[in-house]
Design a protein around this motif. Structure first.
Motif, mmCIF file in Angstrom:
data_model
loop_
_atom_site.group_PDB
_atom_site.id
_atom_site.type_symbol
_atom_site.label_atom_id
_atom_site.label_comp_id
_atom_site.label_asym_id
_atom_site.label_seq_id
_atom_site.Cartn_x
_atom_site.Cartn_y
_atom_site.Cartn_z
ATOM 1 N N ASP B 107 0.819 -1.215 0.000
ATOM 2 C CA ASP B 107 0.000 0.000 0.000
ATOM 3 C C ASP B 107 0.855 1.267 0.000
ATOM 4 O O ASP B 107 0.430 2.296 -0.505
ATOM 5 N N ASN B 134 -2.585 -4.851 1.017
ATOM 6 C CA ASN B 134 -2.977 -3.726 1.871
ATOM 7 C C ASN B 134 -2.946 -4.159 3.327
ATOM 8 O O ASN B 134 -3.723 -5.004 3.740
ATOM 9 N N LYS B 172 -9.488 4.554 -0.378
ATOM 10 C CA LYS B 172 -9.948 3.248 -0.877
ATOM 11 C C LYS B 172 -9.598 3.174 -2.361
ATOM 12 O O LYS B 172 -10.432 3.421 -3.223
ATOM 13 N N THR B 174 -8.962 0.719 -4.279
ATOM 14 C CA THR B 174 -9.608 -0.334 -5.068
ATOM 15 C C THR B 174 -10.963 0.121 -5.596
ATOM 16 O O THR B 174 -11.317 -0.167 -6.741
ATOM 17 N N ARG B 188 -11.394 -7.572 -3.886
ATOM 18 C CA ARG B 188 -10.660 -7.413 -2.622
ATOM 19 C C ARG B 188 -10.800 -8.712 -1.838
ATOM 20 O O ARG B 188 -11.911 -9.179 -1.611
ATOM 21 N N THR B 200 -8.891 -16.220 -2.468
ATOM 22 C CA THR B 200 -7.888 -15.330 -3.047
ATOM 23 C C THR B 200 -7.194 -15.998 -4.217
ATOM 24 O O THR B 200 -6.949 -15.372 -5.253
ATOM 25 N N GLU B 221 -6.785 -6.808 -4.792
ATOM 26 C CA GLU B 221 -6.312 -6.302 -3.501
ATOM 27 C C GLU B 221 -6.365 -7.446 -2.503
ATOM 28 O O GLU B 221 -7.364 -8.171 -2.427
ATOM 29 N N LEU B 223 -6.000 -8.067 1.524
ATOM 30 C CA LEU B 223 -5.826 -7.522 2.869
ATOM 31 C C LEU B 223 -4.926 -8.467 3.647
ATOM 32 O O LEU B 223 -5.125 -9.673 3.632
ATOM 33 N N TYR B 249 -12.884 -1.990 4.808
ATOM 34 C CA TYR B 249 -12.520 -2.525 3.492
ATOM 35 C C TYR B 249 -13.303 -3.818 3.291
ATOM 36 O O TYR B 249 -12.857 -4.888 3.677
ATOM 37 N N LEU B 251 -14.767 -7.153 1.898
ATOM 38 C CA LEU B 251 -14.248 -8.175 0.986
ATOM 39 C C LEU B 251 -15.247 -8.447 -0.132
ATOM 40 O O LEU B 251 -16.444 -8.225 0.019
#
Lengths: 73, 264
Positions: B107, B134, B172, B174, B188, B200, B221, B223, B249, B251
């Protein structure tokens, strides 16, 4: 009913002892060792034979330490 | 001698269900114990191994914790100047259009110094994959406040928590790139549980498949925790991420096949 058994091989010298695998294991197979590895981390060890080879521990391991085997008996 | 609980009879090649991918080298990663970077590296490498594109892939490494990614990926990686990875990836993809090109950025690299390059590469719709990690903090330099730091989150440069009045609002990025017409797939995800890791990996696979079909830019993205920067143990950091980062954030996919996903 076919029973599934699993086993894992832990590369203890690569393990950094983050315990993320420990939290992901559904059968509480893993615990941290009393000894430390070459880098000074308490590595993860198996404490029982209840592994079902679900590979959750290997999937969350950031350092790709764990190899998983699974077989039907 | 202590009991080992090994089952040598099932440790045979036909029973193997998971092992370290050949697209990662044997070097031990320098990341802190429990860092999500290791998992994200492994997922990218696994997707590349599954697609059989190891010899046709060029990664672009950022500046930040993952600056040494070329030590761990077993394929070609170019290291870019701070924040300029999307620009370098653009050049590589235009000169070598048959190669698979992805950038791997944190990030601080993507959302702070490289905002311009990121937004313009996304707006041009370059046919690359951007993997964005991130963790809401500058991990490498000692846990300073990043543009993605949550409101009220303590860091070494905002020890009483991020005050939105004086330090501004979190970015933000994304959501911003999802609104640009050039992006094809924006999502995300996270890497804190086995289920999240598997999702993911599916998203990363979809991103690389999009590049194979020349669909346009895919932005994934991820996390991640930064347990050293957040001053928590890895397991507690993952729980903190679920409790604090996920409400801000959210998902899930933001844009699939060039169509915005309406979450309402």
């Amino acid at each position: 009913m076919a029973k599934v058994v699993g086993d894992i091989i832990i590369d203890i010298e690569r393990c950094k002892g983050c315990e993320v695998c420990n939290a992901a294991c559904p059968n509480d197979v893993l615990e941290m060792s009393q000894e430390v590895n070459g880098k000074g981390y308490h590595y993860v060890i198996k404490v029982n034979a209840d592994c079902i080879g679900c590979s959750n521990c290997a999937v969350v391991c950031p350092d790709a330490v764990i190899t998983v085997y699974r077989a039907k008996v | 001698m202590a009991q080992t609980f090994d089952r040598p009879e099932i440790q045979t090649p036909e029973n193997l269900v998971y092992s370290k991918t050949t697209c990662l080298t044997d070097n031990v990663m320098h990341y802190c114990p429990g860092c999500g970077h290791g998992t994200a590296h492994r997922l990218v490498a696994e997707v590349i191994e599954e697609m059989g594109i190891q010899s046709e892939t060029i990664g672009v490494a950022p500046v930040g914790c993952s600056v040494l990614a070329y030590n761990y990926f077993n394929f070609d990686v170019q290291q870019a100047a701070h924040g300029r990875a999307p620009a370098v990836a653009t050049a590589i993809k235009r000169l070598l259009p048959e190669k698979y090109v992805f950038t791997y950025q944190g990030d601080g690299d993507l959302a702070a110094i490289g905002t311009a390059e990121t937004i313009h590469a996304c707006n041009r719709g370059e046919n690359i994959v951007i993997v964005f990690i991130n963790n809401g903090i500058y991990g490498m330099t000692g846990g300073q406040m990043a543009p993605t730091t949550l409101p009220g989150m303590p860091t070494s440069t905002s020890p009483y928590g991020r005050d939105v009045e004086t330090m501004g609002n979190p970015l933000k990025i994304t959501e911003i790139v999802a609104m640009l017409p050039g992006t094809h797939f924006v999502t995300r995800q996270a890497v804190h549980t086995p289920a999240a890791v598997r999702k993911t990996k599916k998203s990363l696979r979809m991103a690389f498949e999009n590049q194979k079909l020349n669909k346009g830019l895919s932005f994934v993205e991820i996390l991640s925790n930064c347990n050293s920067g957040w001053k928590l143990s890895p397991v507690k950091a993952n729980k903190w991420m679920v409790d604090n980062m996920f409400p801000f954030y959210e998902l899930g996919d933001l844009k699939v096949n060039g169509e915005m996903i309406n979450k309402d």
